[in-house]
Write an enzyme that holds these catalytic residues in place. Sequence first.
Site, PDB file in Angstrom:
ATOM      1  N   LYS A   1       0.840  -1.210   0.000  1.00 42.24           N
ATOM      2  CA  LYS A   1       0.000   0.000   0.000  1.00 42.24           C
ATOM      3  C   LYS A   1       0.869   1.252   0.000  1.00 42.24           C
ATOM      4  O   LYS A   1       0.603   2.213  -0.730  1.00 42.24           O
ATOM      5  CB  LYS A   1      -0.940  -0.008   1.225  1.00 42.24           C
ATOM      6  CG  LYS A   1      -2.052  -1.043   1.100  1.00 42.24           C
ATOM      7  CD  LYS A   1      -2.834  -1.247   2.385  1.00 42.24           C
ATOM      8  CE  LYS A   1      -3.791  -2.419   2.216  1.00 42.24           C
ATOM      9  NZ  LYS A   1      -4.517  -2.782   3.442  1.00 42.24           N
TER      10      LYS A   1
ATOM     11  N   GLN B   1      -4.647  -1.596   9.561  1.00 45.02           N
ATOM     12  CA  GLN B   1      -4.463  -2.883   8.892  1.00 45.02           C
ATOM     13  C   GLN B   1      -5.077  -3.993   9.756  1.00 45.02           C
ATOM     14  O   GLN B   1      -4.773  -4.101  10.940  1.00 45.02           O
ATOM     15  CB  GLN B   1      -2.959  -3.140   8.659  1.00 45.02           C
ATOM     16  CG  GLN B   1      -2.660  -4.403   7.888  1.00 45.02           C
ATOM     17  CD  GLN B   1      -3.232  -4.381   6.463  1.00 45.02           C
ATOM     18  OE1 GLN B   1      -3.147  -3.375   5.766  1.00 45.02           O
ATOM     19  NE2 GLN B   1      -3.819  -5.484   6.041  1.00 45.02           N
TER      20      GLN B   1
ATOM     21  N   ASP C   1     -11.010   3.112   4.107  1.00 42.92           N
ATOM     22  CA  ASP C   1     -11.350   1.691   3.927  1.00 42.92           C
ATOM     23  C   ASP C   1     -12.872   1.490   3.907  1.00 42.92           C
ATOM     24  O   ASP C   1     -13.354   0.438   3.492  1.00 42.92           O
ATOM     25  CB  ASP C   1     -10.755   0.850   5.072  1.00 42.92           C
ATOM     26  CG  ASP C   1      -9.547   0.029   4.626  1.00 42.92           C
ATOM     27  OD1 ASP C   1      -9.344  -0.106   3.397  1.00 42.92           O
ATOM     28  OD2 ASP C   1      -8.827  -0.486   5.496  1.00 42.92           O
TER      29      ASP C   1
END
Length: 284
Positions: free
Chosen positions: A53, A97, A120
């Site tokens: 990422k 994460q 997200d």
Amino acid sequence: MVAQIIDGKAVARGLRAQYCERSERLARRGVTPGLAVIIVGANPASRIYVQNKLRACAEVGIASFKIELAETASSDEVIAAILELNSRPDVHGILVQLPLPAHIPIGPVLRSISVDKDVDGFHLYNVGGLVVGDTVFPPCTPFGVVKLLEHEGISVEGKNVVVVGASNIVGKPMALMLTQRDATVCICHAKTRDLAQFTILADILVVAAGKPNLIVPQMVKTGAVVIDVGINRLPSGKLVGDVDFDGVRQKASYITPVPGGVGPMTVTMLLNNALLSAERNTTS
Ligand code: NAD
């Protein structure tokens, strides 16, 4: 019939070139888009995902900030790190994460991310937005699937769509996003009895179960579009999806490969959401 392969890598490459232009436009207005990634503990797979990422951010001109916390960090410490990032003007997107270490409840952590930085799309507010078709940030993997279908000119309106997998991060948001686009959607999961009686009806079949070879040709309608979200590492080390690719390819009209299908789109949509956040915050 032999299916056309949907090349997610190529689609992602094209989108990322456009994203470079978006970040250049922001730079001309004095803004560097910024994404912060919090990683808790030393899960090796998570470390690789985070690295990918951060590398993708650099490719398109997004500044990235990695916040590493110890495996033993408390829920309060994780939330404190998020609250600090919420207040930073140079951070437009925040992601935690997953998975988190087992002692940290996930809900309060995700809910502490500012809705306007929740790139997200996992905050309850964003999840609720999916239900009414007005989310701030669409979750990256299902958004990537929608973008792939759009890119191939595959309309979902009025189609029978079957989503195999009902997780909060893939299956459920996928079903909601396609319902919003006027598909007729059925969600199957591990407790579904006789999966094949549902999948065989699908004009578009999206599979996200994490089970290699779950979908074999007899379960697929001739001419169906098959999107394989699954990522499974076989004992041999080979990476495969949930679909018997070689078999189903002989029956479907379109199919995504693994690797190189949905996977590259997920990180690309994260970049999109980070840029979107910076663009929304840039008024002049
Ligand atoms: P998950 O384990 O949270 O959920 C799996 C879902 O599949 C559950 O709803 C479960 O009920 C269902 N399922 C399991 N076995 C089944 C069966 N035999 N028949 C029908 N349904 C079954 O997983 P997830 O996080 O949603 O991920 C699913 C897969 O997608 C995994 O392989 C994961 O690695 C992959 N994934 C890929 C990307 C990407 O970018 N391509 C992103 C996220 C997840």
